[in-house]
Enzyme design. Structure first.
Site, PDB file in Angstrom:
ATOM      1  N   ARG A  77      50.598  46.347  42.564  1.00 59.30           N
ATOM      2  CA  ARG A  77      50.757  46.101  41.130  1.00 59.30           C
ATOM      3  C   ARG A  77      50.921  44.618  40.814  1.00 59.30           C
ATOM      4  O   ARG A  77      50.922  44.225  39.647  1.00 59.30           O
ATOM      5  CB  ARG A  77      51.980  46.864  40.600  1.00 59.30           C
ATOM      6  N   TRP A 127      53.054  40.015  38.897  1.00 59.59           N
ATOM      7  CA  TRP A 127      51.720  39.523  38.552  1.00 59.59           C
ATOM      8  C   TRP A 127      51.923  38.622  37.354  1.00 59.59           C
ATOM      9  O   TRP A 127      52.342  39.067  36.285  1.00 59.59           O
ATOM     10  CB  TRP A 127      50.790  40.687  38.220  1.00 59.59           C
ATOM     11  N   GLY A 144      55.768  44.128  31.639  1.00 61.09           N
ATOM     12  CA  GLY A 144      55.267  44.173  30.281  1.00 61.09           C
ATOM     13  C   GLY A 144      55.196  42.784  29.675  1.00 61.09           C
ATOM     14  O   GLY A 144      55.300  41.774  30.376  1.00 61.09           O
ATOM     15  N   LYS A 155      32.380  45.014  41.947  1.00 59.05           N
ATOM     16  CA  LYS A 155      33.044  45.100  43.245  1.00 59.05           C
ATOM     17  C   LYS A 155      32.854  43.815  44.036  1.00 59.05           C
ATOM     18  O   LYS A 155      33.782  43.313  44.673  1.00 59.05           O
ATOM     19  CB  LYS A 155      32.508  46.294  44.047  1.00 59.05           C
ATOM     20  N   HIS A 191      13.451  39.103  30.138  1.00 58.18           N
ATOM     21  CA  HIS A 191      14.024  38.649  28.868  1.00 58.18           C
ATOM     22  C   HIS A 191      15.113  37.604  29.076  1.00 58.18           C
ATOM     23  O   HIS A 191      15.966  37.421  28.199  1.00 58.18           O
ATOM     24  CB  HIS A 191      14.562  39.844  28.081  1.00 58.18           C
TER      25      HIS A 191
END
Length: 609
Positions: free
Chosen positions: A27, A74, A100, A486, A505
């Site tokens: 996390r 994080w 949060g 990935k 294009h």
């Protein structure tokens, strides 16, 4: 993002906190820290980097305590520094961990500075620590002080709080970010994810929006923001510790890639047992699905690409309109809502903040039926939805999603065929054919996994490159997008994906001998078109890496490398063709020496904007 763990017990909780943080490291892994009540003081250890760095420091300081909180970060507010690492402490008396984002932290910071508080970090979390301390001086009640503090906050939070003179209580609160309480015998815990406390207990209570809890060794009291008591169910987690271990694999990503045949079999099982019936999506589905005239899919990242694949299935099989939107964009635009359209949210964790907020916005606009496709039971998004399909991928630890993506595709295919039956477009014969295709899918995926030695040989050719291009058409364009994602996620090679017909294009200008071009080329109705696009690449000196079906007529030549997947499996082909691009990304990352499971700047569960 970020991970929280806390414990109150009659034993030293430091090993519990450290073990929990290791399991939560997916996390966030910029920094880690723990704080424990030791005697008449809060002792804290924080380190930049992985949990192992902090663990070594805690051991060197002989850190012990019966009450403590921990955090793996994080970074959002403030850089990756030790002063910005959690836990944050106010006046040596109150320690806080937080997941949060506090949106009004600047306003609260100025207010607290005026009250004499000195800030040592750049984080929004330190505001919470000082607010709790401020109210604690007035209330002399840590629970009441925490409740008063969170009522001042705007944004999302999951917090754990301890105080130096409250050795018998751990306080927690939740708004917008996941948090649970683990129930033990004479000890209790808090965590962002059940994996953090599985070694201590399987009995868990999931907190809901606005919940606060006072936790002692023997009791848990949960209230809402108005201090009214609330009851929350006790769940027995079925997550196994074995699923959280590497076993014979080198990385979790490698393990999870190879677990896909079983994950698919487990997810398909209910469909094979019951057929494509509304009950697959919950007990209300039989009443709700007939009224659905269209579908709006909201998701982020890999889940968004699963939604793009589903658009082809839903519109061709069910014959109803399907729109797919990036959740983080949808929630901030003036959208038009048709109440007859069902909202489908896709989230591995069930806690992706952008997707959760997009769902709330959709309901505000007037959508009345929501279906959640999720891999984590009792998570936030399923609880906010009328219908749910739980995939059975098992725990997914690697940041780059693999088996969660393929099982999401199963759920979405089941939705397409079920809606087709509800709308009278799928005959019994067609349903039997779709069931037979699902029955054979795990075997086809295993055949694709067996291509790993051949794909590994390509990795060295990619490792020296800085850019790559992925091409696909129709159903396989989203697989090209997923392959590019990935590769960039874990190898840090810049990669783009385009519908192959779009080459002329604009993107063709990028093609030269230094730009490897990966082509998804199944033996379907668009194969000849794809071959023409490949010729455009070769004519400009581009080097082609082609994933073709066994029954496609491709041959290798100078500048054209071909690996053949199993025979074309028809409408389920995307689930087979995603396997090679996952394996390619994994081995290129290994060749470049990057951290496969924990790529820089990323985290697994995105619970912030």
């Amino acid at each position: 993002m970020c991970g929280i763990v806390g414990a109150i017990a009659a034993r030293n909780v430091v090993p519990v906190l450290v073990d929990g943080l290791k399991r939560l490291e997916y996390r966030g892994y910029d920094s880690a820290g723990i704080a424990v009540l030791s005697g008449d003081a809060i002792r804290r250890v924080r380190r930049v980097g992985r949990v192992a760095e902090m663990e070594n420091a805690a051991a060197a300081e002989s850190l012990e305590g019966f009450l403590g909180i921990g955090h793996t970060r994080w970074a959002t507010h403030g850089g990756v520094t030790e002063p910005n690492a959690h836990p944050h402490v106010s006046h040596g008396q109150v320690a806080v961990v937080h997941n949060g984002i506090i949106e009004n932290h600047e306003e609260q910071r100025e207010r607290l500075k005026a009250l004499g508080y000195v800030f040592e970090s750049q984080t929004d979390t330190e505001v919470i620590a000082h607010l709790v301390h401020y109210y604690y001086q007035n209330h002399k009640d840590l629970f009441a002080a925490t409740r008063a503090a969170v009522r001042e906050l705007t944004g999302a939070y999951a917090i754990g709080v301890i105080a130096v003179d409250r050795p018998d209580e751990l306080i927690t609160a939740r708004m917008g970010c996941p948090l649970l309480i683990g129930l033990g015998e004479g000890e209790n815990f808090i965590a962002s994810d059940v994996s953090a406390i599985l070694s201590a207990t399987r009995r868990v209570v999931f907190l809901e929006e606005g919940d606060l809890a006072r936790i002692t060794r023997d009791e848990v009291r949960i209230v809402d923001l108005n201090d009214a008591p609330v009851e929350r169910k006790i769940h027995l987690s079925d997550v196994s510790l074995a699923s959280l271990e590497l076993g014979p694999y080198s990385h979790f990503m490698q393990k999870e890639i190879h677990e896909q045949p079983k994950a698919l079999s487990d997810t398909i099982e209910a469909v094979l047992d019951n057929g494509f019936v509304p009950a697959l999506f919950g007990e209300k589905a039989e009443a709700l699905l007939p009224g659905v005239e269209g579908i709006k899919i909201l998701a982020c990242g890999t889940s968004y690409y699963a939604g793009l694949t589903a658009k082809y299935w839903i519109e061709s099989i069910a014959g109803i309109q399907c729109d797919v939107e990036i959740a983080s964009e949808y929630r901030y635009r003036d959208a038009w809502a048709d109440p007859r359209h069902m909202v489908v949210t896709i989230s591995q964790s069930g806690e992706t903040l952008d997707t959760m907020e997009a769902l709330k916005y959709a309901k505000h606009l007037g959508h009345t039926v929501a279906l959640s496709i999720c891999n984590v039971r009792e998570s936030a998004i399923p609880r906010a939805s009328e219908l749910v399909f739980y995939t059975r991928a098992g725990a997914e630890i690697g940041v780059a999603s693999t088996k969660a993506f393929s099982t999401q595709l199963v759920a979405l295919f089941a939705l397409a065929v079920t809606m087709g039956k509800v709308k009278g477009r799928v005959t019994a014969e067609q349903e039997a054919g779709y069931l037979d295709a699902l029955r054979h899918l795990p075997g086809s995926v295993q055949h694709a996994l067996n291509l790993e030695p051949q794909i590994r040989a390509w990795a060295d050719l990619f490792a020296a490159k800085n850019d790559a291009l992925f091409l696909g058409r129709g159903l396989h364009y989203p697989i090209a997008l997923e392959g590019a994602l990935k590769l960039k996620e874990i190898s840090y090679i810049h990669a783009e994906a385009y519908p192959a017909g779009e080459l002329k294009h604009g993107p063709l200008a990028l093609v030269d001998e230094n730009m490897p071009v990966v082509v998804i080329a199944p033996n379907d109705s668009l194969l000849e078109k794809v071959k023409s696009n490949m010729q455009e690449v070769r004519a400009r000196g581009g080097e082609l890496f082609v994933f073709a079906d066994l029954d496609s007529h491709f041959s290798e030549s100078e500048g054209v490398h071909v690996i053949r997947t199993p025979r074309h499996v028809g409408i389920l082909s995307p689930m087979v063709h995603v396997i090679p691009v996952q394996i390619l990304a994994y081995h290129v990352a290994l060749a470049r020496g990057t951290d496969v499971d924990k790529p820089r700047n990323l985290a697994k569960s995105v619970t912030v904007e």
